[in-house]
Design a protein around this motif. Structure first.
Motif, PDB file in Angstrom:
ATOM      1  N   CYS A   1      -3.532  -1.282  -3.763  1.00  0.00           N
ATOM      2  CA  CYS A   1      -4.177  -1.750  -2.724  1.00  0.00           C
ATOM      3  C   CYS A   1      -5.259  -1.912  -4.072  1.00  0.00           C
ATOM      4  O   CYS A   1      -6.271  -3.285  -4.011  1.00  0.00           O
ATOM      5  CB  CYS A   1      -5.316  -0.984  -2.191  1.00  0.00           C
ATOM      6  SG  CYS A   1      -3.624  -0.742  -0.546  1.00  0.00           S
TER       7      CYS A   1
ATOM      8  N   CYS B   1       1.034  -1.192   0.073  1.00  0.00           N
ATOM      9  CA  CYS B   1      -0.034  -0.168  -0.249  1.00  0.00           C
ATOM     10  C   CYS B   1       1.084   1.252   0.222  1.00  0.00           C
ATOM     11  O   CYS B   1       1.734   1.499   0.958  1.00  0.00           O
ATOM     12  CB  CYS B   1      -0.801   0.008   1.043  1.00  0.00           C
ATOM     13  SG  CYS B   1      -1.833   1.630   1.596  1.00  0.00           S
ATOM     14  N   ARG B   2       0.533   2.259  -0.713  1.00  0.00           N
ATOM     15  CA  ARG B   2       1.909   3.183  -1.270  1.00  0.00           C
ATOM     16  C   ARG B   2       1.700   4.208   0.433  1.00  0.00           C
ATOM     17  O   ARG B   2       2.612   4.574   0.265  1.00  0.00           O
ATOM     18  CB  ARG B   2       1.295   3.732  -2.487  1.00  0.00           C
ATOM     19  CG  ARG B   2       1.255   3.341  -4.015  1.00  0.00           C
ATOM     20  CD  ARG B   2       2.258   3.958  -4.715  1.00  0.00           C
ATOM     21  NE  ARG B   2       2.016   3.130  -5.353  1.00  0.00           N
ATOM     22  CZ  ARG B   2       3.120   2.526  -6.135  1.00  0.00           C
ATOM     23  NH1 ARG B   2       4.247   2.388  -5.716  1.00  0.00           N
ATOM     24  NH2 ARG B   2       3.021   1.473  -7.805  1.00  0.00           N
TER      25      ARG B   2
ATOM     26  N   ALA C   1      -3.636  -1.345   3.946  1.00  0.00           N
ATOM     27  CA  ALA C   1      -5.350  -1.548   2.922  1.00  0.00           C
ATOM     28  C   ALA C   1      -6.063  -0.043   3.098  1.00  0.00           C
ATOM     29  O   ALA C   1      -6.690   0.221   2.761  1.00  0.00           O
ATOM     30  CB  ALA C   1      -5.202  -2.270   3.202  1.00  0.00           C
ATOM     31  N   CYS C   2      -5.586   1.126   2.002  1.00  0.00           N
ATOM     32  CA  CYS C   2      -6.203   1.709   2.401  1.00  0.00           C
ATOM     33  C   CYS C   2      -6.995   2.117   1.320  1.00  0.00           C
ATOM     34  O   CYS C   2      -8.221   2.860   0.817  1.00  0.00           O
ATOM     35  CB  CYS C   2      -4.821   3.410   2.322  1.00  0.00           C
ATOM     36  SG  CYS C   2      -4.412   3.737   0.412  1.00  0.00           S
TER      37      CYS C   2
ATOM     38  N   CYS D   1      -4.660   3.757  -3.568  1.00  0.00           N
ATOM     39  CA  CYS D   1      -3.858   3.522  -4.158  1.00  0.00           C
ATOM     40  C   CYS D   1      -3.959   2.697  -5.369  1.00  0.00           C
ATOM     41  O   CYS D   1      -4.494   1.848  -5.058  1.00  0.00           O
ATOM     42  CB  CYS D   1      -2.475   3.731  -3.288  1.00  0.00           C
ATOM     43  SG  CYS D   1      -2.234   2.103  -2.345  1.00  0.00           S
TER      44      CYS D   1
END
Ligand code: ADP
Ligand code: ZN
Length: 612
Positions: free
Chosen positions: A398, A375-376, A391-392, A395
């Motif tokens: 994800c 996840c960035r 796990a936003c 991005c």
């Protein structure tokens, strides 16, 4: 009604329902006469932290700010909200300056912005002796530090002035993240006893996307056409020539764009910036010279067609998107030749070997970020020392999980090689050891006798390079920025070495590209409901007409967020109008009639309206 407390002021003048994280605590501290140091990311609402105390306290708030263009904007915005505000800087005539000082002396001003060089003049010092001062705010406080990116020598002398008012609270604010600069600011501004407020550096409304560069202009155009058919954007490119050729090409393709770089004549540069600021030009293609002084809240995307030099630069440049809190994109294409070009630049730069080494490591960290499958958002925040669960779901990593390979064994080999060679070498040397190369240097160090010598022949050099970069960006190795030394192990490295933690690496870059296309997230500027979409466009048009008529930037009338809410809520009367976020009492009185008419679908005549 006189506003008595911070929340009432927020609602009456700014039209917002509630405070954001830390804002109220900071305001109360200052109102209580204490000093504060505020570290918050761009767009999180720093200004309100000193504006509200300045409105509420006895006496006037003196705001020290280095950016003349921002000062004007902020003052116009405050005046629109009905706050008694003014600025003093070199753009004013002597007489104008005098008039403002007179207003201040009669207690008729709540907020006064000054440039630091003005603060230091004898004339201003004398003036300070005659007025009632409620607080000093030092905006862009990182300017006091040589470690920051925008050092201003005058900032070092602010203390000379504030020291004369030992009972007046001071609040220093910045969005600069790194720890060295923070410490330096507290030191130089003599704020060691101030209460420190640090907010998360997450920008939840920014969505991060990174792709491998192949045909950069076409990739850029695809991105703009598919995701941002309207709305403002900034494109960053490395060289002046590139900004011009990309801007010209975008125009040919029907995307309204202009270049911006330090080589343009000052008038052209100012004009292009102004056009962008006022929504007359949609896209600005710029070198890093473009940035400071850009306060446009509704930038919907920042695109990098070349790799920036560090994670710090990337975070700062992408941070110019979505200051209004609405969804925005940070999009980038990168290639290995970008890396080579930057490395060459570092080599040619002045500075010690140690300094150059730091530059190289910072670049490697950014490259590791590009190549990572994690996840960035998590990577960015980790880099700045914050934890994030990952796990936003916004991005690219994800949204489009990337094909990965189980790199646990490769990671163990790499890490044990770092360990057995004494945690003092960089990737190039370590890879030679892993590949079993009999170089003179390896023989001198006797590293051809250690267990990991030659255990990495199952992978090629390029893959090992990528392994080291991904280990770095995942925090599985670290570099000590203060020393020439190479990689070190971290607590997490030991988990991998003990077999307690798996490691996955990005597989093939080309496959991922097609997937990104198929599953890209929905467009930014669309509404679910079509009538809201039509109304939103009409409201934007009205806003532009008003801003032209009053000669202020459109977002000072209302920002996009407020217009969106208006388009969805469709207020029927002034009571419903004032409930919308971003509509304060003064603006409601001023604008309700014309905006309500527009909501009803009536033809509106801006000129006639303001003549009434
Ligand atoms: P910064 O100086 O930290 O970059 P600003 O002070 O310019 O940020 O604020 C960014 C945006 O957020 C502005 O449009 C501001 O009006 C808005 N804002 C600030 N505080 C609030 C709040 N409590 N609720 C809603 N919007 C807010
Ligand atoms: Zn994510």
């Amino acid at each position: 009604m006189m506003a008595q407390n911070p929340l009432e002021v927020l609602r009456k003048y700014f039209g917002y329902g509630d405070f954001r994280e830390n804002q109220l605590e900071i305001i109360e501290k200052v109102l209580n006469g204490e000093d504060a140091f505020v570290l918050m990311p761009t767009g999180s609402g720093k200004s309100i932290c000193y504006q509200i105390p300045a409105i509420l306290c006895r006496g006037m708030g003196i705001i020290i700010s280095p950016l003349i263009a921002l000062m004007e904007d902020q003052v116009k915005a405050l005046q629109q909200n009905g706050v008694k505000a003014a600025y003093l800087n070199s753009t004013l005539s002597f007489q104008e300056g005098r008039n403002i000082q007179r207003r201040a002396a009669t207690g008729n001003l709540d907020v006064l912005y000054v440039a630091p060089e003005r603060l230091l003049t004898g004339d201003f010092q004398q003036f300070l002796g005659h007025v009632d001062i409620g607080l000093f705010a030092i905006d862009e406080a990182h300017c006091v530090s040589q470690w920051g990116h925008d050092f201003r020598p005058e900032y070092l002398r602010i203390n000379e002035v504030t020291r004369r008012f030992p009972h007046t609270p001071r609040i220093a604010l910045t969005a600069t993240a790194d720890v060295v600069t923070q410490k330096d600011i507290l030191d130089k501004l003599d704020l060691r006893r101030a209460k420190v407020f640090i907010s998360s550096f997450d920008r939840p409304n920014i969505q991060y996307h990174v792709q491998v560069k192949n045909r950069d202009k076409h990739q850029l155009l695809d991105f703009i056409r598919s995701k941002h058919p309207e709305g403002s954007g900034i494109v960053y490119a490395r060289t002046r020539k590139r900004t011009e050729s990309i801007a010209a090409w975008l125009c040919q393709q029907g995307v309204d764009a202009m270049p911006y770089h330090a080589g343009l004549p000052p008038e052209v540069r100012m004009e292009n910036q102004k056009r962008f600021q006022e929504d007359l030009t949609r896209v600005i293609v710029a070198t890093i010279a473009f940035g400071m002084g850009i306060d446009k809240p509704d930038v919907r995307f920042v695109a990098h067609v070349d790799l920036p030099a560090s994670m710090e630069a990337y975070y700062q440049e992408t941070g110019r998107a979505g200051r209004d809190g609405l969804p925005a994109d940070a999009w980038m294409v990168y290639s290995i030749s970008d890396v080579t070009a930057l490395r060459r630049l570092f080599e040619l730069s002045q500075g010690s070997d140690e300094f150059k080494n730091i530059l190289r490591q910072k670049l490697d960290a950014l490259l590791g970020y590009c190549e990572s499958t994690v996840c960035r958002r998590k990577l960015i925040l980790n880099y700045f020392g914050e934890t994030h669960a990952g796990a936003c779901n916004t991005c690219d990593n994800c949204l489009n999980p990337i094909e990965t390979w189980d790199g646990t064994i490769a990671a163990q080999k790499a890490l044990s090689c770092v360990y057995r060679t004494g945690e003092r070498f960089g990737a190039g040397y370590l890879i030679s050891v892993l590949m079993g190369e009999h170089t003179l240097r390896i023989q001198q160090w006797r590293h051809d006798r250690i267990k990991t010598f030659g255990v990495g022949q199952d992978l090629d050099r390029t893959t090992w390079m990528s392994v080291f970069r991904q280990l770095l960006s995942a925090g599985l190795i670290s570099v000590d920025m203060g020393q020439i030394s190479g990689f070190r192990l971290t607590d997490d490295s030991w988990k991998v070495l003990r077999g307690e933690k798996e490691v996955w690496f990005r597989k093939d870059e080309h496959k991922t590209k097609e997937r990104v296309k198929k599953q890209s997230p929905p467009k930014m500027d669309t509404f679910k409901n079509e009538s809201a979409q039509v109304l939103f466009s009409a409201l934007r048009k009205l806003r532009l007409d008003i801003s032209n008529h009053l000669n202020i930037p459109p977002y000072i009338v209302f920002n996009d967020r407020t217009l969106r809410e208006m388009a969805m809520v469709k207020p029927k009367n002034i009571h419903e109008f004032v409930m919308i976020n971003g509509v304060g009492e003064i603006k409601a009185e001023r604008y309700a009639d014309i905006f309500l008419a527009c909501v009803r679908g009536e033809e509106v005549d801006v000129k006639a309206f303001f003549k009434r």
